[in-house]
Design a protein around this motif. Structure first.
Motif, PDB file in Angstrom:
ATOM      1  N   GLY A  52       0.825  -1.204   0.000  1.00 30.59           N
ATOM      2  CA  GLY A  52       0.000   0.000   0.000  1.00 30.59           C
ATOM      3  C   GLY A  52       0.857   1.251   0.000  1.00 30.59           C
ATOM      4  N   ALA A  53       2.031   1.154  -0.602  1.00 32.71           N
ATOM      5  CA  ALA A  53       3.025   2.227  -0.494  1.00 32.71           C
ATOM      6  C   ALA A  53       2.477   3.600  -0.850  1.00 32.71           C
ATOM      7  CB  ALA A  53       4.240   1.903  -1.372  1.00 32.71           C
ATOM      8  N   ALA A  58      -5.829   6.745   4.733  1.00 27.18           N
ATOM      9  CA  ALA A  58      -7.218   6.480   5.114  1.00 27.18           C
ATOM     10  C   ALA A  58      -7.646   5.058   4.777  1.00 27.18           C
ATOM     11  CB  ALA A  58      -8.143   7.480   4.417  1.00 27.18           C
ATOM     12  N   TYR A  59      -6.987   4.433   3.813  1.00 28.08           N
ATOM     13  CA  TYR A  59      -7.322   3.068   3.417  1.00 28.08           C
ATOM     14  C   TYR A  59      -6.290   2.065   3.904  1.00 28.08           C
ATOM     15  CZ  TYR A  59     -10.668   5.391   0.375  1.00 28.08           C
ATOM     16  OH  TYR A  59     -11.701   6.164  -0.103  1.00 28.08           O
ATOM     17  N   GLY A  60      -5.394   2.496   4.791  1.00 28.15           N
ATOM     18  CA  GLY A  60      -4.397   1.591   5.335  1.00 28.15           C
ATOM     19  C   GLY A  60      -3.064   1.635   4.626  1.00 28.15           C
ATOM     20  N   ALA A  93      -3.086  -2.051 -10.038  1.00 30.77           N
ATOM     21  CA  ALA A  93      -4.489  -2.304  -9.728  1.00 30.77           C
ATOM     22  C   ALA A  93      -4.964  -1.439  -8.563  1.00 30.77           C
ATOM     23  CB  ALA A  93      -4.689  -3.783  -9.405  1.00 30.77           C
ATOM     24  N   ALA A  94      -4.157  -1.346  -7.514  1.00 34.84           N
ATOM     25  CA  ALA A  94      -4.537  -0.541  -6.353  1.00 34.84           C
ATOM     26  C   ALA A  94      -4.659   0.929  -6.727  1.00 34.84           C
ATOM     27  CB  ALA A  94      -3.505  -0.721  -5.233  1.00 34.84           C
ATOM     28  N   THR A  95      -3.767   1.406  -7.572  1.00 42.78           N
ATOM     29  CA  THR A  95      -3.826   2.802  -8.016  1.00 42.78           C
ATOM     30  C   THR A  95      -5.097   3.059  -8.809  1.00 42.78           C
ATOM     31  OG1 THR A  95      -1.410   2.974  -8.081  1.00 42.78           O
ATOM     32  CG2 THR A  95      -2.649   4.568  -9.394  1.00 42.78           C
ATOM     33  N   MET A  96      -5.480   2.112  -9.654  1.00 42.46           N
ATOM     34  CA  MET A  96      -6.705   2.271 -10.439  1.00 42.46           C
ATOM     35  C   MET A  96      -7.931   2.347  -9.547  1.00 42.46           C
ATOM     36  SD  MET A  96      -5.779  -0.289 -13.622  1.00 42.46           S
ATOM     37  CE  MET A  96      -7.319  -0.066 -14.512  1.00 42.46           C
ATOM     38  N   ILE A  97      -7.980   1.493  -8.514  1.00 46.39           N
ATOM     39  CA  ILE A  97      -9.124   1.532  -7.596  1.00 46.39           C
ATOM     40  C   ILE A  97      -9.120   2.827  -6.794  1.00 46.39           C
ATOM     41  CG2 ILE A  97     -10.156   0.446  -5.566  1.00 46.39           C
ATOM     42  CD1 ILE A  97      -9.231  -2.251  -6.690  1.00 46.39           C
ATOM     43  N   ALA A  98      -7.947   3.236  -6.321  1.00 45.90           N
ATOM     44  CA  ALA A  98      -7.854   4.470  -5.521  1.00 45.90           C
ATOM     45  C   ALA A  98      -8.286   5.687  -6.332  1.00 45.90           C
ATOM     46  CB  ALA A  98      -6.431   4.648  -5.002  1.00 45.90           C
ATOM     47  N   ARG A  99      -7.947   5.704  -7.616  1.00 41.70           N
ATOM     48  CA  ARG A  99      -8.266   6.866  -8.460  1.00 41.70           C
ATOM     49  C   ARG A  99      -9.680   6.828  -9.006  1.00 41.70           C
ATOM     50  NH1 ARG A  99      -3.225   7.835 -12.625  1.00 41.70           N
ATOM     51  NH2 ARG A  99      -1.671   8.564 -11.123  1.00 41.70           N
ATOM     52  N   LEU A 110      -9.291  -1.766  -0.959  1.00 45.28           N
ATOM     53  CA  LEU A 110      -7.989  -1.161  -0.672  1.00 45.28           C
ATOM     54  C   LEU A 110      -7.376  -1.563   0.665  1.00 45.28           C
ATOM     55  CD1 LEU A 110      -8.325   2.428  -2.197  1.00 45.28           C
ATOM     56  CD2 LEU A 110      -7.052   0.459  -3.077  1.00 45.28           C
ATOM     57  N   PRO A 111      -8.124  -1.616   1.771  1.00 47.07           N
ATOM     58  CA  PRO A 111      -7.468  -2.010   3.031  1.00 47.07           C
ATOM     59  C   PRO A 111      -6.819  -3.388   2.959  1.00 47.07           C
ATOM     60  CG  PRO A 111      -9.575  -0.977   3.486  1.00 47.07           C
ATOM     61  CD  PRO A 111      -9.519  -1.188   2.005  1.00 47.07           C
ATOM     62  N   ARG A 112      -7.487  -4.338   2.306  1.00 46.55           N
ATOM     63  CA  ARG A 112      -6.922  -5.686   2.189  1.00 46.55           C
ATOM     64  C   ARG A 112      -5.768  -5.725   1.185  1.00 46.55           C
ATOM     65  NH1 ARG A 112     -11.292  -9.629   0.510  1.00 46.55           N
ATOM     66  NH2 ARG A 112     -12.091  -7.840  -0.645  1.00 46.55           N
TER      67      ARG A 112
END
Length: 384
Positions: A52-53, A58-60, A93-99, A110-112
């Motif tokens: 989660g770098a 807020a999402y861990g 993938a995490a960046t796409m969800i965050a954005r 995101l937390p997981r």
């Protein structure tokens, strides 16, 4: 970034550097030659919070800037480039969800993803659609409150172990949409199979696979961005790939650093004609060129990361950094092998691994030829 933030970033990078020197460097070659997944190293990367770098706290996540992330990727790759590969597709993938994800999707995934309990793969390429992203044939057809997916995807890094896949597929309106595919309880369930593992020259220790979807169902809730995200998948992916190209450039810098350091050590230890080979002008000049390329690659990578942090669109700068750093890493690794002579061709020295790993950076996240096309197009737009 404040002085305090800089100190914290330096402390984190320093901790990872020490860990790489202590745990990764001594063990990487054995794991790589065995093509064995580095489970203990993966667990430590989770402890560091690296999955989660750059995701908001807020999402861990750690909420790191891209420059610090690039430095971390460089250190990991200096030890073993495959460690950065474990991170990269997950971070895309995490960046796409965050954005672009809905609030529900951010909260659910995101937390997981940040703690590493859910790992993600990124699935864009197909047998006949690599760099030509607009030619993908994988289809998603709506059926009530679900989408039915059929098609084959190639070059899926982490595809076996990932619990989630960020999948791009063509919808009936002939546009490309991104789907969050949850693999649980595992591949093979309900029409999703890992059809084969692809053997590779280098980049070992993590799997690259082909995945087949046969009437695989994804709920509406897993369309990235919800109803508004239908048809915008390619734009979402290309935006996130800017960070992916910074990752590749930083990987190249890390491997190049390792190759250069190995060559410097060997050149001062190995003697011919009564003196260290470093003292021969042919070797000294080669090392000077290697150091210059390495320094330039690092500066270009950090420049692209800083521009990313400032909110600029960095198609041009990320493409330039990825192009130069990947080609420089290949040249530096090749020269390091030459400096080692016959020893460089054996598995007793790590330069053969650097030599096998560097072509991946030239190909991954868009080949050098594709980068030149992107750069040329952006130059025309800027100077028109």
């Amino acid at each position: 970034m404040t002085a305090t933030d800089t100190e914290l970033a330096d402390e984190l990078v320093g901790a990872i550097r020490s860990w790489v020197d202590r745990e990764v460097v001594p063990n990487a070659s054995d794991l790589e030659h065995a093509d064995e997944f580095p489970q203990a190293m993966f667990a430590q990367m989770c402890e560091f919070g690296l999955f989660g770098a750059t995701i908001p706290e807020a999402y861990g996540g750690l909420g790191l800037d891209a420059t610090t992330y690039a430095r971390i990727i460089e250190e990991l790759s200096r030890g073993w480039m495959s460690l950065a590969g474990i991170l990269n597709t997950h971070k895309i993938a995490a960046t796409m969800i965050a954005r672009y994800g809905t609030n529900e999707q951010r909260g659910r995934f995101l937390p997981r993803m940040c703690d590493g309990s859910v790992r993600s793969a990124f699935s864009l390429s197909e047998p006949d659609a690599g760099s030509d992203t607009r030619s993908i044939r994988c289809r998603a057809v709506p059926d009530g409150e679900e989408w039915v997916i059929n098609g084959t995807k190639m070059w899926v890094t982490n595809g076996m172990r990932a619990q989630m896949v960020m999948l791009l597929a063509r919808t009936p309106d002939d546009r490309i949409t991104c789907f969050i595919v949850e693999k649980e309880p595992g591949p093979g369930a309900d029409g999703l199979t890992v059809s084969r593992t692809i053997p590779k020259l280098g980049y070992k220790g993590l799997e690259t696979v082909e995945m087949a979807y046969t009437d695989f169902r994804v709920p509406d809730a897993n369309v990235l961005g919800g109803a508004d995200g239908v048809g915008h998948g390619l734009a979402f992916a290309l935006s996130a790939l800017e960070l992916g190209r910074i990752n590749i450039a930083a990987r190249a810098v890390g491997v190049a650093q390792a190759a250069f350091e190995a060559a410097m050590r060997y050149a001062q230890e190995r003697e011919t004609f009564g003196r260290p080979i470093y003292d021969h002008q042919a070797i000294g000049f080669k090392l000077a060129e290697m150091a210059t390329k390495l320094h330039a690659a690092r500066l270009m990578t950090y420049d692209a990361a800083r521009r990313y942090d400032s909110g600029e669109r960095i198609d041009l700068e990320a493409g330039m950094a990825k192009l130069f750093a990947s080609e420089a890493a290949f040249e530096i690794a090749s020269d390091a092998l030459r400096i080692h002579g016959g020893n460089g061709y054996t598995e007793e020295y790590p330069v053969e691994r650097y030599f096998r790993d560097t072509p991946l950076m030239i190909i991954g996240e868009g080949t050098s030829e594709i980068q030149k096309m992107v750069i040329a197009r952006q130059l025309r737009d800027r100077y028109n």
